[in-house]
Design an enzyme around this catalytic site. Structure first.
Site, PDB file in Angstrom:
ATOM      1  N   ARG A  14       0.838  -1.213   0.000  1.00 55.71           N
ATOM      2  CA  ARG A  14       0.000   0.000   0.000  1.00 55.71           C
ATOM      3  C   ARG A  14       0.868   1.256   0.000  1.00 55.71           C
ATOM      4  O   ARG A  14       0.985   1.938  -1.009  1.00 55.71           O
ATOM      5  CB  ARG A  14      -0.926  -0.023   1.223  1.00 55.71           C
ATOM      6  CG  ARG A  14      -2.099   0.979   1.124  1.00 55.71           C
ATOM      7  CD  ARG A  14      -1.755   2.421   1.410  1.00 55.71           C
ATOM      8  NE  ARG A  14      -1.213   2.662   2.747  1.00 55.71           N
ATOM      9  CZ  ARG A  14      -0.781   3.847   3.147  1.00 55.71           C
ATOM     10  NH1 ARG A  14      -0.786   4.896   2.320  1.00 55.71           N
ATOM     11  NH2 ARG A  14      -0.282   4.015   4.366  1.00 55.71           N
ATOM     12  N   ASP A  15       1.498   1.561   1.091  1.00 54.82           N
ATOM     13  CA  ASP A  15       2.283   2.783   1.220  1.00 54.82           C
ATOM     14  C   ASP A  15       3.455   2.778   0.247  1.00 54.82           C
ATOM     15  O   ASP A  15       3.847   3.824  -0.278  1.00 54.82           O
ATOM     16  CB  ASP A  15       2.783   2.913   2.662  1.00 54.82           C
ATOM     17  CG  ASP A  15       3.219   4.318   3.010  1.00 54.82           C
ATOM     18  OD1 ASP A  15       2.966   5.238   2.208  1.00 54.82           O
ATOM     19  OD2 ASP A  15       3.819   4.514   4.079  1.00 54.82           O
ATOM     20  N   HIS A  32       7.086   4.346  12.638  1.00 57.24           N
ATOM     21  CA  HIS A  32       6.998   4.317  11.180  1.00 57.24           C
ATOM     22  C   HIS A  32       8.022   5.341  10.673  1.00 57.24           C
ATOM     23  O   HIS A  32       7.784   6.542  10.734  1.00 57.24           O
ATOM     24  CB  HIS A  32       5.579   4.692  10.749  1.00 57.24           C
ATOM     25  CG  HIS A  32       5.377   4.760   9.269  1.00 57.24           C
ATOM     26  ND1 HIS A  32       4.543   3.892   8.596  1.00 57.24           N
ATOM     27  CD2 HIS A  32       5.869   5.604   8.320  1.00 57.24           C
ATOM     28  CE1 HIS A  32       4.538   4.202   7.299  1.00 57.24           C
ATOM     29  NE2 HIS A  32       5.339   5.246   7.120  1.00 57.24           N
ATOM     30  N   HIS A  48      10.819   6.845   7.813  1.00 61.26           N
ATOM     31  CA  HIS A  48      11.355   6.947   6.460  1.00 61.26           C
ATOM     32  C   HIS A  48      12.851   7.227   6.547  1.00 61.26           C
ATOM     33  O   HIS A  48      13.349   7.707   7.564  1.00 61.26           O
ATOM     34  CB  HIS A  48      10.630   8.040   5.683  1.00 61.26           C
ATOM     35  CG  HIS A  48       9.236   7.655   5.277  1.00 61.26           C
ATOM     36  ND1 HIS A  48       8.815   7.621   3.966  1.00 61.26           N
ATOM     37  CD2 HIS A  48       8.162   7.277   6.014  1.00 61.26           C
ATOM     38  CE1 HIS A  48       7.553   7.240   3.909  1.00 61.26           C
ATOM     39  NE2 HIS A  48       7.126   7.034   5.149  1.00 61.26           N
ATOM     40  N   CYS A  95       6.462  10.093  -0.248  1.00 64.56           N
ATOM     41  CA  CYS A  95       5.322  10.900   0.185  1.00 64.56           C
ATOM     42  C   CYS A  95       5.015  11.919  -0.900  1.00 64.56           C
ATOM     43  O   CYS A  95       5.861  12.759  -1.224  1.00 64.56           O
ATOM     44  CB  CYS A  95       5.620  11.607   1.504  1.00 64.56           C
ATOM     45  SG  CYS A  95       4.261  12.667   2.047  1.00 64.56           S
ATOM     46  N   ASN A 152       9.934   4.318   2.803  1.00 65.44           N
ATOM     47  CA  ASN A 152       9.967   3.786   4.160  1.00 65.44           C
ATOM     48  C   ASN A 152      11.250   3.003   4.365  1.00 65.44           C
ATOM     49  O   ASN A 152      11.865   2.511   3.411  1.00 65.44           O
ATOM     50  CB  ASN A 152       8.782   2.828   4.368  1.00 65.44           C
ATOM     51  CG  ASN A 152       7.450   3.502   4.175  1.00 65.44           C
ATOM     52  OD1 ASN A 152       6.924   4.112   5.084  1.00 65.44           O
ATOM     53  ND2 ASN A 152       6.898   3.375   2.976  1.00 65.44           N
TER      54      ASN A 152
END
Length: 302
Positions: free
Chosen positions: A15-16, A207, A209, A240, A249
């Site tokens: 997803r991300d 979370h 990056h 992003c 990430n």
């Protein structure tokens, strides 16, 4: 505090990781990626999001992907939802968990979802209530928890505010996200401590990056606080769309290598995980953005 003896990783790559890819990735490839991740031992996978295809066309096949995955017992499949309409579409695919999100930065909230932090929380109130009624677990993400591309440094008090608001509407778990990868260990610890004012240690995750190469150091800093749950993205996929220059990430392979090297159990087969990262990277036509994967593949001669 003693370091955790085990850690739980949520792979957000499907997803991300993929949502910002310019080339469209077919549903079959996404389904295969999820299969490879769970075969590698991942028990938490963020599969897709139910946002408008107008804004995130890469996720337009969300229902197809959810229908196509071969679910394994003990694996939790989560989806991101932006509002009640997204939740209503998502619930038809029977997710185990939904993810809602709010920024710790007012400017980022306005640029990202066109509303204030308070308005974003109110938007999610009926979503959380509906999910809890149906016994769907609700995880929240606090984005820009240490830095914002528009405001600069973000005060821990802003993280505490969002954590409190999320707790008040029934969000069961919060992830503290360094969305643009500017965090350093002390800043990350302060952000996590702020969230811990409203959530128990077992209901907090990190979370991170890796824009400035600090993600593993920040992971260690979180571990030193006792945090044992983390998001990561296979092959370092991601970025992003509202933060120019922000990279992906932290790579799941790199986090697993770190944790295993510290004697922290993850239940993940690193070699199989590397293969999963190689699979999606081959499709995208580039090398995995993971130093561990690169080293292991070079050792194999791959």
């Amino acid at each position: 505090m003693a370091l955790p003896t085990r850690a739980k990783l949520v792979d957000v790559g499907p997803r991300d990781g993929l949502q910002n890819e310019k080339q469209m990735v077919p549903a079959a490839i996404k389904i295969e990626l999820v299969q490879r991740l769970q075969n590698a031992g991942l028990k938490e996978i963020e599969v897709t999001s139910f946002v408008s295809p107008k804004w995130v066309p890469q996720m337009a096949d969300n229902a197809e992907v959810m229908a196509g995955i071969a679910r394994q017992p003990g694996v939790r499949y989560s989806v991101l939802v932006p509002n009640l309409q997204g939740f209503e579409a998502a619930q038809k695919t029977q997710p185990d968990e939904i993810v809602v999100f709010a920024a710790a930065s007012e400017a980022f909230s306005q640029r990202n979802i066109n509303c204030s932090i308070a308005e974003s929380i109110e938007r999610f109130r009926p979503v959380v209530a509906a999910a809890r009624t149906q016994n769907i677990y609700v995880r929240g993400a606090i984005s820009c928890a240490v830095g914002c591309p528009y405001e600069g440094d973000v005060a821990p008090e802003r993280v505490a505010l969002v954590a409190r608001l999320m707790h008040e509407i029934g969000v069961q778990h919060v992830g503290v996200a360094d969305t643009i990868g500017v965090g350093t260990p002390l800043k990350v610890q302060r952000a996590l401590d702020a969230a811990l004012q409203h959530y128990a240690l077992d209901d907090i995750s990190g979370h991170f990056h890796d824009t400035y190469g600090q993600a593993l150091a920040n992971t260690l800093a979180a571990l030193q606080l006792g945090v044992w749950q983390f998001d990561a993205s296979v092959a370092g996929l991601g970025g992003c769309p509202y933060a120019k220059g922000a990279t992906g990430n932290v790579a799941t392979e790199d986090v697993v290598y770190l944790l295993h090297g510290m004697g922290i159990d993850t239940g993940i087969d690193l070699d199989a995980l590397v293969d999963a990262g190689q699979f999606i990277s081959d499709y995208l036509g580039r090398k995995p953005q993971s130093r561990v994967a690169t080293a292991l593949l070079n050792r194999r001669g791959g």
